[in-house]
Design a protein around this motif. Structure first.
Motif: not given
Ligand SMILES: Nc1ncnc2c1ncn2[C@@H]1O[C@H](COP(=O)(O)OP(=O)(O)OP(=O)(O)O)[C@@H](O)[C@H]1O
Length: 261
Positions: A29-36, A53-62, A180-182
Motif C-alpha cells: 500500500w501507499y498510504g490507503n492506496f492498495h498498489v500491489l 500493462g497500462p500506466s499506473g498498474s503497478g509494474k514499476s512498483t512490483l 524498468d522501462e529502459p
Molecule cells: N511513491 C508513491 N506514493 C504514492 N503513490 C505512488 C507512488 N509511486 C507510485 N504510486 C502510484 O502507484 C500506482 C502504480 O505506480 P507504478 O509506477 O508502479 O505503475 P506503472 O504500471 O509502472 O506505471 P507507468 O507505466 O506509468 O510507469 C500509480 O497509481 C502511482 O500513481
C-alpha cells in the motif's frame, strides 16, 4: 538454460529448486492506496520475464520491491533463498545479486563513463582500481561503447547513456537484472541499440525481469509475459499463448491498443 513451461492464465508455476525469486501473496500500500494485490510469482534461473500493462498498474512498483527499493507490507519475497524483509544484511545480500536499470539511466553527471562504472566495484566490492578499470572496459566493449569511456554522460546520446547504465550494472556481475522501462525515455532511433544489448544478455542466459511495452522484444526473448492491471497479475503465460490466445478481456484490450501503435 532454463526455458519456462507455458502457464495457463494467472497460473503460478509450481515451486522449483531452480527458483531464484519467489513472491508469495505480496501486498503493498501507499498510504490507503492498495498498489500491489496478492502478487504470486516465481522466477527460475535464466528465465526472461516481460511485465506489461497500462500506466499506473503497478509494474514499476512490483519490480522495485524485488531489490527493496520499495517495501511491502504483507506476504513474502525471497531472492536466492534470502528473505527480503527489514533485515539490512539480507537487503545488502540481495542487492549484491540483483541490479536495476532505470528509465532515466541514473548516471552520475559529474563523473566520466569509466568512473560511473568503477565506482561500485571499487567502493562496494573493494576491487583494486586497475581490476575495476579492466572490468569496466570489458563491459563497455560488450555494449559497444568503449570509445566513450572518458566522456561525461551529458556528452552521450540517450541510447549510449542507457548502454553505459547496462554496463554499469554488469560490472556488479549480477545474477538477476531488473529493467524498468529502459527504452521508454529514448528517441525511437535509439531504442534498437539498447534492445539489441538486452537481447544479447537474454540469449546469454541472464535472469531478467523487464517492464516494457516493447512487444517485439517480448516475442523474441521472453519465456513468460505478465500482464498487470490495477495492482494485480491478470495474466501470465508463455509468449505464444499470451500473444496468440490471451484469456483475459483486459489483456486482449491492452494488446489491441498497444499493437495498433
Ligand atoms: N511513491 C508513491 N506514493 C504514492 N503513490 C505512488 C507512488 N509511486 C507510485 N504510486 C502510484 O502507484 C500506482 C502504480 O505506480 P507504478 O509506477 O508502479 O505503475 P506503472 O504500471 O509502472 O506505471 P507507468 O507505466 O506509468 O510507469 C500509480 O497509481 C502511482 O500513481
Amino acid at each position: 538454460m532454463t526455458v519456462a513451461t507455458e502457464t495457463k492464465t494467472g497460473a503460478v508455476p509450481p515451486p522449483s529448486s531452480e527458483d531464484v525469486i519467489t513472491v508469495t501473496k505480496m501486498n503493498k500500500w501507499y498510504g490507503n492506496f492498495h498498489v500491489l494485490k496478492d502478487i504470486d510469482l516465481s522466477v527460475r534461473k535464466g528465465e526472461r520475464i516481460v511485465i506489461c500493462g497500462p500506466s499506473g498498474s503497478g509494474k514499476s512498483t512490483l519490480i522495485r520491491t524485488l531489490n527493496r527499493l520499495e517495501v511491502y507490507q504483507q506476504g513474502e519475497i525471497t531472492v536466492n533463498d534470502i528473505l527480503l524483509g527489514d533485515d539490512v544484511k539480507n537487503i545488502e545480500a540481495v542487492r549484491r545479486d540483483v541490479c536495476m536499470v532505470f528509465q532515466h539511466f541514473n548516471l552520475f553527471p559529474h563523473m566520466t563513463v569509466l568512473e560511473n562504472l568503477t565506482l561500485a566495484p571499487i567502493w562496494v566490492r573493494k576491487m583494486p582500481k586497475k581490476e575495476a578499470n579492466d572490468l569496466a572496459m570489458h563491459y563497455l566493449e560488450r555494449v559497444r561503447i568503449a570509445e566513450q569511456a572518458h566522456k561525461f554522460p551529458g556528452q552521450l546520446s540517450g541510447g549510449q547513456q542507457q548502454r553505459v547504465a547496462i554496463a554499469r550494472s554488469l560490472c556488479m556481475q549480477p545474477k538477476i537484472m531488473l529493467f524498468d522501462e529502459p527504452t521508454s525515455a529514448l528517441d525511437p532511433e535509439m531504442v534498437k541499440e539498447v534492445l539489441d544489448v538486452m537481447v544479447e544478455l537474454a540469449k546469454e542466459g541472464m535472469t531478467m525481469l523487464c517492464v516494457t511495452h516493447e512487444m517485439g522484444f517480448a516475442k523474441e526473448v521472453a519465456d513468460r509475459v505478465i500482464f498487470m492491471d490495477e495492482g494485480q497479475i491478470i495474466e501470465m503465460a508463455g509468449p505464444h499463448e499470451f500473444f496468440d490466445n490471451p484469456k483475459s478481456e483486459r489483456t486482449k484490450l491492452f494488446l489491441s491498443q498497444i499493437l495498433s501503435h
